[in-house]
Design a protein around this motif. Structure first.
Motif, PDB file in Angstrom:
ATOM      1  N   ILE A 108      -4.293   3.320  -7.493  1.00 15.42           N
ATOM      2  CA  ILE A 108      -4.947   3.275  -8.630  1.00 15.42           C
ATOM      3  C   ILE A 108      -5.937   2.208  -8.912  1.00 15.42           C
ATOM      4  O   ILE A 108      -5.564   1.036  -8.822  1.00 15.42           O
ATOM      5  CB  ILE A 108      -3.818   3.253  -9.635  1.00 15.42           C
ATOM      6  CG1 ILE A 108      -3.122   4.607  -9.510  1.00 15.42           C
ATOM      7  CG2 ILE A 108      -4.617   3.488 -11.211  1.00 15.42           C
ATOM      8  CD1 ILE A 108      -1.692   4.614 -10.358  1.00 15.42           C
ATOM      9  N   GLY A 109      -7.085   2.608  -9.164  1.00 17.48           N
ATOM     10  CA  GLY A 109      -8.178   1.740  -9.293  1.00 17.48           C
ATOM     11  C   GLY A 109      -8.753   1.068  -8.148  1.00 17.48           C
ATOM     12  O   GLY A 109      -9.625   0.144  -8.363  1.00 17.48           O
ATOM     13  N   ASP A 135       4.321   9.306  -6.978  1.00 21.91           N
ATOM     14  CA  ASP A 135       4.048   9.246  -8.218  1.00 21.91           C
ATOM     15  C   ASP A 135       2.648  10.055  -8.552  1.00 21.91           C
ATOM     16  O   ASP A 135       1.660   9.718  -7.909  1.00 21.91           O
ATOM     17  CB  ASP A 135       3.680   7.728  -8.585  1.00 21.91           C
ATOM     18  CG  ASP A 135       2.972   7.286  -9.836  1.00 21.91           C
ATOM     19  OD1 ASP A 135       2.572   8.188 -10.390  1.00 21.91           O
ATOM     20  OD2 ASP A 135       3.099   6.050 -10.159  1.00 21.91           O
ATOM     21  N   PRO A 136       2.600  10.949  -9.448  1.00 26.74           N
ATOM     22  CA  PRO A 136       1.400  11.673  -9.753  1.00 26.74           C
ATOM     23  C   PRO A 136      -0.029  10.893  -9.769  1.00 26.74           C
ATOM     24  O   PRO A 136      -0.897  11.520  -9.279  1.00 26.74           O
ATOM     25  CB  PRO A 136       1.582  12.575 -10.916  1.00 26.74           C
ATOM     26  CG  PRO A 136       3.242  12.515 -11.197  1.00 26.74           C
ATOM     27  CD  PRO A 136       3.570  11.156 -10.530  1.00 26.74           C
ATOM     28  N   LYS A 137       0.126   9.903 -10.503  1.00 24.72           N
ATOM     29  CA  LYS A 137      -1.098   9.170 -10.521  1.00 24.72           C
ATOM     30  C   LYS A 137      -1.541   8.499  -9.426  1.00 24.72           C
ATOM     31  O   LYS A 137      -2.770   8.621  -8.814  1.00 24.72           O
ATOM     32  CB  LYS A 137      -0.945   8.147 -11.700  1.00 24.72           C
ATOM     33  CG  LYS A 137      -0.655   8.414 -13.144  1.00 24.72           C
ATOM     34  CD  LYS A 137      -0.600   7.514 -13.973  1.00 24.72           C
ATOM     35  CE  LYS A 137      -0.423   8.021 -15.477  1.00 24.72           C
ATOM     36  NZ  LYS A 137      -0.267   6.750 -16.499  1.00 24.72           N
ATOM     37  N   ALA A 141      -5.088   9.657  -7.302  1.00 23.77           N
ATOM     38  CA  ALA A 141      -6.006   8.313  -6.894  1.00 23.77           C
ATOM     39  C   ALA A 141      -6.291   8.398  -5.276  1.00 23.77           C
ATOM     40  O   ALA A 141      -7.343   8.361  -4.899  1.00 23.77           O
ATOM     41  CB  ALA A 141      -5.160   7.151  -7.151  1.00 23.77           C
ATOM     42  N   ALA A 142      -5.220   8.903  -4.514  1.00 28.68           N
ATOM     43  CA  ALA A 142      -5.418   8.939  -3.028  1.00 28.68           C
ATOM     44  C   ALA A 142      -6.389  10.156  -2.729  1.00 28.68           C
ATOM     45  O   ALA A 142      -6.921  10.078  -1.835  1.00 28.68           O
ATOM     46  CB  ALA A 142      -4.172   9.333  -2.429  1.00 28.68           C
ATOM     47  N   SER A 143      -6.255  11.084  -3.464  1.00 17.77           N
ATOM     48  CA  SER A 143      -7.045  12.245  -3.159  1.00 17.77           C
ATOM     49  C   SER A 143      -8.451  12.029  -3.426  1.00 17.77           C
ATOM     50  O   SER A 143      -9.622  12.670  -3.151  1.00 17.77           O
ATOM     51  CB  SER A 143      -6.898  13.379  -4.336  1.00 17.77           C
ATOM     52  OG  SER A 143      -7.288  13.086  -5.546  1.00 17.77           O
TER      53      SER A 143
END
Length: 241
Positions: A108-109, A135-137, A141-143
């Motif tokens: 993330i980020g 973790d959905p977030k 982010a990985a996608s």
């Protein structure tokens, strides 16, 4: 069908305990391959506590299956990956004081940073995976990084002492698999999986690979690498994709 990829880090750990030449992780990789592993995983750490640079090179040169290189997202490791050209790199978080990887990579980020890091890797035709928590977030982010795969960290599930806590972690993983697939990511699972807790993933669709090292090498002490790998590979062959 999902497949088994075997991590041979612990063979190198035993060798490095005496700073000698035995046991040989390259031989262990070959034996795992002959017993049914469809790939070999090594984690080349910054401090070289187990796998050494020559192990990565020799396994790549001698094994016929896929080499997966786990590594931190550093310039040094990027250079090694570009030179070695494994089938896949898996970016993992790394702390010197940890005994083993304690959790997933924070994406993330860092989406653009990781995308830029992976760009020359992809140019070499090397596939990329990110080792992350369910973790959905983090999955979202990985996608955005351009990685083709994620490896969902199953350690929290494997380490849970009570059934209720384990079921909570299992549900997170199952939901994570669905979300990742919906986002176009292929999913691998790894960390802490053994001959018992892996059974909860039987008939779960959307899993490409199981990354297993410690449980197989622990069993190999009693029955040998060939039998330990064959037992796990046969178990996974009963799973649906």
């Amino acid at each position: 069908m999902p497949v088994l990829v075997v991590n041979v880090d612990h063979v190198a750990t035993l060798r490095q305990a005496r700073m000698g030449i035995e046991p040989e992780p390259v031989t262990a990789a070959y034996m795992a391959e002959q017993a049914g592993a469809t790939g070999i995983i090594v984690h080349l750490r910054e401090d070289r506590r187990h796998i050494q640079d020559r192990d990565v090179r020799l396994i790549k040169e001698t094994c016929n299956t896929r080499l997966h290189l786990e590594m931190a997202a550093t310039d040094e490791m990027q250079r090694i990956a570009l030179k070695t050209e494994p089938e896949m790199v898996c970016l993992v978080p790394e702390k010197r004081q940890e005994l083993t990887t304690e959790g997933g990579l924070n994406c993330i980020g860092r989406e653009q940073e990781l995308k830029d890091f992976l760009a020359p890797v992809h140019e070499k035709g090397i596939r990329a995976s990110l080792f992350i928590d369910a973790d959905p977030k983090q999955i979202e982010a990985a996608s955005a990084t351009g990685a083709e795969f994620i490896e969902i960290h199953t350690g929290h599930y494997a380490d849970a002492k009570k059934i209720d806590a384990r079921n909570v972690e299992l549900e997170k993983i199952l939901k994570g698999i669905v979300l990742a697939n919906d986002l176009g990511l292929k999913v691998n699972l790894g960390h802490g999986l053994n001959y018992r807790n892996i059974l909860n993933f039987k008939d779960v669709p959307g899993i490409k690979e199981y990354s297993i090292g410690h449980a197989i090498m622990a069993r190999a002490i009693y029955v040998g690498i060939d039998r330990a790998v064959r037992d796990m590979a046969e178990l996974i062959r009963t799973f649906a994709d």
